[in-house]
Design a protein around this motif. Structure first.
Motif, PDB file in Angstrom:
ATOM      1  N   PRO A   1       0.826  -1.218   0.000  1.00 47.07           N
ATOM      2  CA  PRO A   1       0.000   0.000   0.000  1.00 47.07           C
ATOM      3  C   PRO A   1       0.862   1.270   0.000  1.00 47.07           C
ATOM      4  O   PRO A   1       1.936   1.307   0.608  1.00 47.07           O
ATOM      5  N   ASP A   2       0.389   2.306  -0.690  1.00 42.52           N
ATOM      6  CA  ASP A   2       1.180   3.533  -0.820  1.00 42.52           C
ATOM      7  C   ASP A   2       1.435   4.242   0.501  1.00 42.52           C
ATOM      8  O   ASP A   2       2.377   5.015   0.613  1.00 42.52           O
ATOM      9  N   TRP A   3       0.618   3.972   1.524  1.00 46.55           N
ATOM     10  CA  TRP A   3       0.834   4.628   2.813  1.00 46.55           C
ATOM     11  C   TRP A   3       2.034   4.056   3.562  1.00 46.55           C
ATOM     12  O   TRP A   3       2.454   4.598   4.567  1.00 46.55           O
ATOM     13  N   HIS A   4       2.637   2.962   3.061  1.00 51.70           N
ATOM     14  CA  HIS A   4       3.745   2.341   3.788  1.00 51.70           C
ATOM     15  C   HIS A   4       4.922   3.299   3.969  1.00 51.70           C
ATOM     16  O   HIS A   4       5.652   3.208   4.942  1.00 51.70           O
ATOM     17  N   ALA A   5       5.091   4.248   3.051  1.00 49.28           N
ATOM     18  CA  ALA A   5       6.193   5.205   3.160  1.00 49.28           C
ATOM     19  C   ALA A   5       5.959   6.218   4.273  1.00 49.28           C
ATOM     20  O   ALA A   5       6.898   6.873   4.724  1.00 49.28           O
ATOM     21  N   ARG A   6       4.725   6.345   4.739  1.00 51.23           N
ATOM     22  CA  ARG A   6       4.388   7.337   5.768  1.00 51.23           C
ATOM     23  C   ARG A   6       4.340   6.756   7.179  1.00 51.23           C
ATOM     24  O   ARG A   6       4.272   7.518   8.139  1.00 51.23           O
ATOM     25  N   VAL A   7       4.335   5.431   7.311  1.00 45.64           N
ATOM     26  CA  VAL A   7       4.283   4.843   8.651  1.00 45.64           C
ATOM     27  C   VAL A   7       5.701   4.714   9.204  1.00 45.64           C
ATOM     28  O   VAL A   7       6.671   4.653   8.447  1.00 45.64           O
TER      29      VAL A   7
END
Length: 79
Positions: free
Chosen positions: A62-68
């Motif tokens: 998922p693209d949010w993985h870079a923000r976690v």
């Protein structure tokens, strides 16, 4: 704006294709928490097949993985 609070999320699966029910809800909640500035550490149990595909780069994370803060997945035992 993170005031020092972090949240550990434990998922029964990664919401790779958030197109229905539970996966869409999990995906939206992760995005909302990130938008609020929360520091998230995501842990997910995945099938052995999905684990292999993720490690080989055959499935898009998922693209949010870079923000976690961290994303860890663990293969479920064979039953």
């Amino acid at each position: 704006m993170n005031d020092g609070r972090a949240l550990q999320l434990v998922l029964f699966d990664l919401p790779l294709a958030p197109l229905y029910g539970g996966t869409a809800e999990v995906d939206l909640k992760i995005r909302a928490l990130l938008d609020l500035g929360m520091e998230l550490h995501v842990h997910a149990r995945v099938s052995p097949v999905l684990d292999r595909k993720l490690r080989q780069g055959l499935v898009q994370i998922p693209d949010w993985h870079a923000r976690v803060a961290s994303l860890q997945w663990y293969p479920r035992p064979h039953t």
